[in-house]
Scaffold this motif. Structure first.
Motif, PDB file in Angstrom:
ATOM      1  N   GLU A  17       4.631  -7.841 -11.779  1.00 45.18           N
ATOM      2  CA  GLU A  17       3.170  -7.774 -11.729  1.00 45.18           C
ATOM      3  C   GLU A  17       2.695  -7.323 -10.356  1.00 45.18           C
ATOM      4  O   GLU A  17       1.751  -6.533 -10.240  1.00 45.18           O
ATOM      5  CB  GLU A  17       2.593  -9.138 -12.095  1.00 45.18           C
ATOM      6  CG  GLU A  17       1.068  -9.148 -12.186  1.00 45.18           C
ATOM      7  CD  GLU A  17       0.537 -10.499 -12.600  1.00 45.18           C
ATOM      8  OE1 GLU A  17      -0.693 -10.683 -12.582  1.00 45.18           O
ATOM      9  OE2 GLU A  17       1.361 -11.379 -12.938  1.00 45.18           O
ATOM     10  N   LEU A  18       3.371  -7.812  -9.304  1.00 48.92           N
ATOM     11  CA  LEU A  18       3.034  -7.364  -7.955  1.00 48.92           C
ATOM     12  C   LEU A  18       3.317  -5.880  -7.795  1.00 48.92           C
ATOM     13  O   LEU A  18       2.494  -5.129  -7.230  1.00 48.92           O
ATOM     14  CB  LEU A  18       3.853  -8.178  -6.943  1.00 48.92           C
ATOM     15  CG  LEU A  18       3.781  -7.720  -5.484  1.00 48.92           C
ATOM     16  CD1 LEU A  18       2.373  -7.845  -4.950  1.00 48.92           C
ATOM     17  CD2 LEU A  18       4.750  -8.511  -4.627  1.00 48.92           C
ATOM     18  N   GLN A  19       4.431  -5.428  -8.307  1.00 48.48           N
ATOM     19  CA  GLN A  19       4.762  -4.010  -8.221  1.00 48.48           C
ATOM     20  C   GLN A  19       3.736  -3.161  -8.981  1.00 48.48           C
ATOM     21  O   GLN A  19       3.336  -2.085  -8.508  1.00 48.48           O
ATOM     22  CB  GLN A  19       6.163  -3.782  -8.799  1.00 48.48           C
ATOM     23  CG  GLN A  19       6.642  -2.333  -8.720  1.00 48.48           C
ATOM     24  CD  GLN A  19       6.949  -1.909  -7.303  1.00 48.48           C
ATOM     25  OE1 GLN A  19       7.690  -2.580  -6.602  1.00 48.48           O
ATOM     26  NE2 GLN A  19       6.366  -0.797  -6.876  1.00 48.48           N
ATOM     27  N   ALA A  20       3.297  -3.634 -10.100  1.00 52.41           N
ATOM     28  CA  ALA A  20       2.310  -2.883 -10.886  1.00 52.41           C
ATOM     29  C   ALA A  20       0.975  -2.804 -10.161  1.00 52.41           C
ATOM     30  O   ALA A  20       0.322  -1.746 -10.145  1.00 52.41           O
ATOM     31  CB  ALA A  20       2.141  -3.530 -12.257  1.00 52.41           C
ATOM     32  N   ARG A  72       8.230  -4.040   0.331  1.00 50.42           N
ATOM     33  CA  ARG A  72       9.274  -3.487  -0.534  1.00 50.42           C
ATOM     34  C   ARG A  72       8.651  -2.770  -1.739  1.00 50.42           C
ATOM     35  O   ARG A  72       9.140  -1.710  -2.163  1.00 50.42           O
ATOM     36  CB  ARG A  72      10.196  -4.618  -0.995  1.00 50.42           C
ATOM     37  CG  ARG A  72      11.350  -4.148  -1.870  1.00 50.42           C
ATOM     38  CD  ARG A  72      12.329  -3.311  -1.103  1.00 50.42           C
ATOM     39  NE  ARG A  72      13.425  -2.846  -1.940  1.00 50.42           N
ATOM     40  CZ  ARG A  72      14.536  -3.541  -2.179  1.00 50.42           C
ATOM     41  NH1 ARG A  72      14.688  -4.762  -1.641  1.00 50.42           N
ATOM     42  NH2 ARG A  72      15.490  -3.049  -2.919  1.00 50.42           N
ATOM     43  N   ALA A  73       7.581  -3.321  -2.263  1.00 49.79           N
ATOM     44  CA  ALA A  73       6.923  -2.668  -3.398  1.00 49.79           C
ATOM     45  C   ALA A  73       6.299  -1.340  -2.974  1.00 49.79           C
ATOM     46  O   ALA A  73       6.345  -0.351  -3.720  1.00 49.79           O
ATOM     47  CB  ALA A  73       5.864  -3.595  -3.987  1.00 49.79           C
ATOM     48  N   ILE A  74       5.712  -1.286  -1.780  1.00 47.32           N
ATOM     49  CA  ILE A  74       5.118  -0.035  -1.296  1.00 47.32           C
ATOM     50  C   ILE A  74       6.196   1.006  -1.034  1.00 47.32           C
ATOM     51  O   ILE A  74       5.964   2.209  -1.216  1.00 47.32           O
ATOM     52  CB  ILE A  74       4.291  -0.327  -0.018  1.00 47.32           C
ATOM     53  CG1 ILE A  74       3.043  -1.139  -0.378  1.00 47.32           C
ATOM     54  CG2 ILE A  74       3.903   0.955   0.697  1.00 47.32           C
ATOM     55  CD1 ILE A  74       2.216  -1.550   0.817  1.00 47.32           C
ATOM     56  N   SER A  75       7.376   0.564  -0.624  1.00 48.05           N
ATOM     57  CA  SER A  75       8.453   1.521  -0.349  1.00 48.05           C
ATOM     58  C   SER A  75       8.903   2.257  -1.609  1.00 48.05           C
ATOM     59  O   SER A  75       9.498   3.335  -1.522  1.00 48.05           O
ATOM     60  CB  SER A  75       9.650   0.804   0.279  1.00 48.05           C
ATOM     61  OG  SER A  75      10.252  -0.092  -0.655  1.00 48.05           O
TER      62      SER A  75
END
Length: 857
Positions: A17-20, A72-75
């Motif tokens: 959900e954070l990645q989305a 990490r998600a932004i990467s």
């Protein structure tokens, strides 16, 4: 969004959900318009709000909860490599076109509002780039998420750096600097907190890009982000000039950016040698076209020596057939050696067997110290010229302001946990101070060669005067002492490097400086070597150097050489040198114990003193001056640990140049030949090392002696011959030395080998009786009255007439007492039996003892 403390997050994976959410924000920020021929980047409708939401995510999740999930998600997206960089480059290009066309937005107009919004969007991009490229440092307090994501993010940082440096527009750093223009145009005292924050963001972004470690590259080509490419990009986008400008206003115009600017300079120059930047050689000679041919000549000579040593062992056309020699040992093991030379020489056969044996001692890895000092970095000619201009501009305008301001901060926070400077800043400060001191000496060589052909003009060291004062020396020695006690060897290395360059600079000031500089150099020397604890620390450093890496060992040996050489010359030129030492604490401690016993207080060693008592004790400490004895100071280096360091240092003779070889030979000559401590050097490992260096016979001369110049070769050969010349008679005189060379020896062993008997125990000290008075003229002093006259005259000449008057008063009192006793005894016959008055003897002895005490004092 799932709770970051959920089990899924604890296992290291990023919440879906954070990645989305992060992916949706990046998509809404904008993207390239594929319908246009140029495919220009187009901002989304709520681009500014998307940037703010991403910044909130970073602050709430990663910063406050000490996680790296958002980063990490932004990467996994193209936010840094495409979106943010495109927005900055387009904004900078638009602002530049306005300047070229002379377009100025009227206040309150729609164009001014659009321009202000574009500025806020560009600033939002910078606010995201700084935390997304911030160095990751792991320690005992780091969370599991940080440990899990750090390796992957370090690899991502390399992509970020490559994207910033290799961007097609070549405008990323120019855009960041353009964001600082409004803050730079305002007066220093009238800058708002927002202006100061923008300046700090710009400097931190440059720092972050510079400090990304290239050694961690795995998938990126090294040439694409090499140091030369990096310097070229920074020079073309005016980043080097920006650094010089900010540093030149350190402490006055710019206060909050000093530490970050120093980090930028450190990561820019880290690992580079002076001769790689300036037009000098490694030994500070002006480089010329002739020098290139000389270097080629030296390389050819070295290659010829290597070929000669290899050809000696190469097979000829007559022994190309296979040969194998098998040797059976006593325990039924079999050793096999191949090659026909094994049939001709049994010693060579055993040597061949020993050469294939490999044994590596287990080494303890220091995980807290990952600093590498001696690294090889290649520079292109373009980047070298850019860096040369940067170094010259920095020394002329920025060195003193920046380093004086940082030095003042270090003075205020010395010995305490700093809120503004970290431990790594202290290392960078010492390293850069040493680097620029060495660069200034090299610049003086170049300038003198250009302006004077017939004579050598006086050098001026005013460009680095900010780090040549007593406060700087206190910082260096404090850092060296505390880090040596705490075994923080990377700080010790930086402090040794800075102290060495200070000594070299002072020696050049004394030899080649103007008259004012020479007087300053003499004053600096008296301050450098004034403290006794500093001299003791310098003698302890080589004792532990053999347990450190080769870079630390090389620096410790060079520092020992220059300290001994400088102090010996300084003590020879001066009639007497005095050093400050702390007064012995034993008497003070005993005095405090006696005082507490008289007051009825029992001292408790387990109870610490209060802060006021500690401060009072520190203030009461006194420093006494003692005459410096160079022989005593030199004796502090006579230890087995120091010799172990020099043997390990000389063991790397194949990697040492002629100057470094002479450091060890001169130390050996100082102790072995001049101090006559022969048995100190009778060790089997040292003998074996000399045998490897010199070789046995002209036909098998060492490769080292063939690759160095004749003067150095002669010095090494002469010392080894002198060593053997003293060793052979010692072995004949003391046959037990054949066994003793295998073991370490103590000071008592040295005395026994030198004299043939054990050193006698020192006699206990006894109080010496004070000599009596001696009269020069015995004939005149034969009468008692003349003796009194001489003593009285001597006391009056010594301005002790009050003692004479006191004696006269005491004798008058004694006379009056005796007269009264005589009268009393005449009146009372019972008292006539006593030869003296009842209290006269006691009174006379007491007063005479006081007289003697006052006279001796």
């Amino acid at each position: 969004m799932s709770d970051p403390g959920s089990p899924q997050t604890q296992n290291g994976s990023v919440d879906r959900e954070l990645q989305a959410n992060i992916t949706n924000l990046v998509s809404a920020l904008g993207g390239p318009d594929l319908t246009l021929p140029t495919k220009a980047y187009v901002l989304g409708h709520d681009a500014l709000m998307c940037l703010r939401d991403l910044k909130i995510w970073l602050r709430v999740v990663d910063e406050k909860r000490r996680l790296l999930d958002v980063a990490r998600a932004i990467s996994e997206t193209s936010l840094v490599t495409q979106d943010l960089l495109e927005i900055l480059s387009q904004w900078d290009q638009a602002e530049e076109e306005k300047e070229i066309n002379g377009v100025q937005d009227e206040p309150g107009s729609a164009a001014a509002a659009a321009s202000a919004k574009a500025f806020r969007i560009a600033l939002g991009c910078l606010e995201l780039l700084v935390p997304l490229t911030w160095p990751i440092k792991l320690d005992s307090e780091s969370t599991d998420s940080q440990f899990y994501h750090a390796p992957a993010l370090n690899q991502v940082y390399l992509r970020y750096k490559d994207a910033v440096l290799s961007h097609y527009s070549n405008r990323i750093f120019r855009a960041v600097i353009r964001l600082c223009l409004p803050a730079l145009q305002s007066e220093p005292g009238k800058r708002s907190s927002r202006d100061e924050g923008i300046l700090k963001l710009a400097v931190y972004f440059i720092r972050n890009i510079l400090c990304i470690n290239l050694k961690d590259a795995r998938t990126i080509v090294a040439e694409d982000i090499s140091r030369s490419f990096e310097i070229s990009v920074l020079a073309k986008q005016s980043v080097l000039d920006f650094i010089v400008m900010i540093a030149s206003g350190g402490g006055d115009l710019f206060v909050n950016q000093n530490a970050a600017i120093m980090e930028c300079v450190y990561y820019l120059l880290y690992g580079l040698k002076i001769h790689q930047v300036l037009d000098v050689t490694a030994d500070f000679k002006v480089s010329a076209s002739v020098k290139a041919h000389q270097d080629l000549k030296d390389l050819l000579v070295s290659e010829k020596a290597i070929k000669r040593s290899v050809q000696r062992k190469m097979p000829s056309r007559h022994n190309r057939f296979g040969t194998m020699l098998s040797v059976s040992t006593a325990d039924n093991d079999r050793l096999t050696v191949s090659g026909q030379p094994a049939l001709l020489d049994s010693e060579a056969t055993l040597g061949n067997l020993d050469s294939v044996k490999k044994w590596k001692k287990c080494q303890r890895v220091d995980v807290t110290n990952t600093q590498q000092w001696d690294i090889d970095i290649m520079l292109s000619e373009e980047s070298r010229q850019s860096l040369k201009q940067f170094v010259n501009d920095f020394l002329e305008s920025a060195y003193n302001p920046l380093f004086i301001s940082i030095r003042k901060v270090l003075e205020r926070e010395m010995g305490e946990y700093s809120k503004t400077l970290l431990q790594e800043h202290e290392v960078q400060f010492l390293y850069l101070a040493a680097w620029f001191l060495r660069a200034e000496r090299a610049r003086n060589v170049v300038l003198n060669d250009k302006h004077s052909q017939d004579r050598t003009p006086d050098m001026d060291f005013s460009m680095v005067a900010g780090t040549l004062n007593q406060n700087m020396f206190i910082i260096i020695m404090h850092a060296m002492r505390t880090s040596f006690e705490n075994k923080e060897w990377h700080i010790v290395y930086a402090a040794m490097l800075c102290f060495k360059e200070v000594i070299y600079t002072v020696n050049d000031m004394e030899a080649k400086g103007v008259e004012e500089m020479r007087e300053m150099a003499e004053n600096i020397k008296s301050r450098l070597f004034y403290e006794e604890y500093s001299l003791d620390l310098l003698s302890k450093i080589p004792k532990t150097a053999h347990a450190r890496d080769i870079s630390y060992l090389n620096l410790a040996v060079e520092l020992t050489h220059i300290v001994l050489k400088t102090l010996e010359r300084y003590s020879t030129d001066k009639n007497a040198i005095y050093i400050g030492a702390k007064r012995r604490r034993q008497r003070q401690k005993k005095k405090r114990q006696n005082q507490s016993e008289e007051d009825g207080v029992i001292p408790d060693d387990g109870v610490q003193e209060s802060d006021s008592e500690v401060e009072r004790e520190k203030a009461a400490k006194k420093v006494v001056e003692r005459k410096f004895n160079f022989q005593v100071f030199e004796s502090k280096f006579l230890s087995e640990e120091t010799l172990n360091s020099y043997i390990k240092y000389l063991g790397n003779y194949k990697e040492l140049n002629k100057t470094q070889l002479m450091y060890a030979i001169k130390f050996f000559h100082r102790i072995f030949a001049r101090r006559k401590l022969h048995y100190f050097f009778y060790r089997l490992d040292l003998m074996k090392l000399f045998s490897e260096i010199v070789g046995t016979g002209s036909s098998s001369s060492s490769q080292l002696l063939l690759s160095i110049d004749r003067e150095t070769r002669t010095e090494i050969t002469n010392f080894v011959r002198y060593y053997v010349h003293k060793l052979i008679p010692a072995l004949e005189k003391t046959p037990s030395l054949f066994v003793e060379i295998l073991f370490q020896k103590s000071q008592s062993d040295f005395f026994y080998f030198e004299h043939g008997f054990d050193k006698p125990a020192p006699e206990p000290r006894t109080a010496k009786a004070k000599p009596g008075l001696v009269f020069a003229d015995d004939a005149f002093a034969a009468e008692l009255e003349n003796k009194f006259a001489i003593v009285v005259a001597a006391l009056i000449d010594d301005e002790k007439g009050d003692l004479v008057e006191w004696v006269i008063d005491a004798l008058n009192q004694v006379y009056q007492r005796r007269a009264s006793w005589i009268q009393l005894s005449a009146a009372t016959p019972e008292a006539g039996d006593s030869p003296l008055p009842p209290d006269e003897r006691k009174f006379f002895l007491t007063r005479s003892s006081l007289l003697l005490d006052r006279d001796t004092n």
